[in-house]
Design an enzyme around this catalytic site. Structure first.
Site, PDB file in Angstrom:
ATOM      1  N   GLY A  87       0.794  -1.219   0.000  1.00  0.00           N
ATOM      2  CA  GLY A  87       0.000   0.000   0.000  1.00  0.00           C
ATOM      3  C   GLY A  87       0.829   1.272   0.000  1.00  0.00           C
ATOM      4  N   GLU A  88       2.084   1.169   0.343  1.00  0.00           N
ATOM      5  CA  GLU A  88       2.949   2.342   0.447  1.00  0.00           C
ATOM      6  C   GLU A  88       3.493   2.741  -0.925  1.00  0.00           C
ATOM      7  OE1 GLU A  88       7.167   3.283   2.569  1.00  0.00           O
ATOM      8  OE2 GLU A  88       5.797   1.960   3.657  1.00  0.00           O
ATOM      9  N   ALA A  89       3.323   4.002  -1.269  1.00  0.00           N
ATOM     10  CA  ALA A  89       3.702   4.491  -2.601  1.00  0.00           C
ATOM     11  C   ALA A  89       5.183   4.270  -2.911  1.00  0.00           C
ATOM     12  CB  ALA A  89       3.355   5.969  -2.733  1.00  0.00           C
ATOM     13  N   LYS A  91       7.135   1.904  -1.887  1.00  0.00           N
ATOM     14  CA  LYS A  91       7.374   0.488  -2.168  1.00  0.00           C
ATOM     15  C   LYS A  91       6.887   0.137  -3.579  1.00  0.00           C
ATOM     16  CE  LYS A  91       7.278  -1.253   2.567  1.00  0.00           C
ATOM     17  NZ  LYS A  91       6.721  -2.275   3.464  1.00  0.00           N
ATOM     18  N   ILE A  92       5.711   0.632  -3.919  1.00  0.00           N
ATOM     19  CA  ILE A  92       5.180   0.404  -5.270  1.00  0.00           C
ATOM     20  C   ILE A  92       6.140   0.998  -6.291  1.00  0.00           C
ATOM     21  CG2 ILE A  92       3.305   0.938  -6.879  1.00  0.00           C
ATOM     22  CD1 ILE A  92       1.426   1.024  -4.413  1.00  0.00           C
TER      23      ILE A  92
END
Length: 149
Positions: A87-89, A91-92
């Protein structure tokens, strides 16, 4: 597996110490791709970490895919079958940047640069989230559609 599903980093440490998984990033990546019972959300969280080993594992994981001759959307679907994006930007961002780099390496004529592929990959993920996440109240696609009407 149970420990990994609760605390991925500790689970990997335990499995390596118990000699159930090799300690190289490639061996850990192969385990994450093939082991049954792993929580896909936890795999994504682990792959998105910035810590040195997790980052190396993510790179090995992505590099294990062969995207040659695949359409871009087909490659994204194949890639995301084994885990859920975190969910963390940030990480994406890390994961999709490496995906784009790998896709371009496998398909050198598909995009002018890996940056172009990355922007498209990240945009596709964000639009998909926008379209299917009930937590998103103001849908981007609705705004775009209404501006053309």
């Amino acid at each position: 597996i149970s420990l990994f599903n609760r605390k991925p980093k500790k689970g990997i440490e335990f499995l390596v110490k118990a000699s159930k998984v090799g300690e190289s990033p490639e061996e850990i990546a192969a385990f994450l791709k093939s082991a049954s019972g792993l929580n896909k959300t936890m795999i994504g969280d682990y792959l998105g970490e910035r810590e040195d080993l997790s980052l190396k594992v993510m790179h090995a994981y992505v590099d294990s895919f062969e995207f040659q001759g695949m359409e871009f959307d087909e490659a994204i679907r194949a890639f995301l079958q084994g885990f859920r994006l975190p969910g963390e930007a940030q990480k994406i961002d890390r994961i999709m940047e490496k995906f784009a780099e790998r896709y371009c390496k496998c398909n050198p004529k598909a995009f002018s640069s890996a940056d172009t592929a990355y922007v498209l990959a990240y945009s596709v993920i964000m639009l998909n989230t926008d379209a299917h996440n009930p937590m998103v109240k103001n849908k981007v696609l609705s705004c775009v559609e209404s501006s053309f009407i």
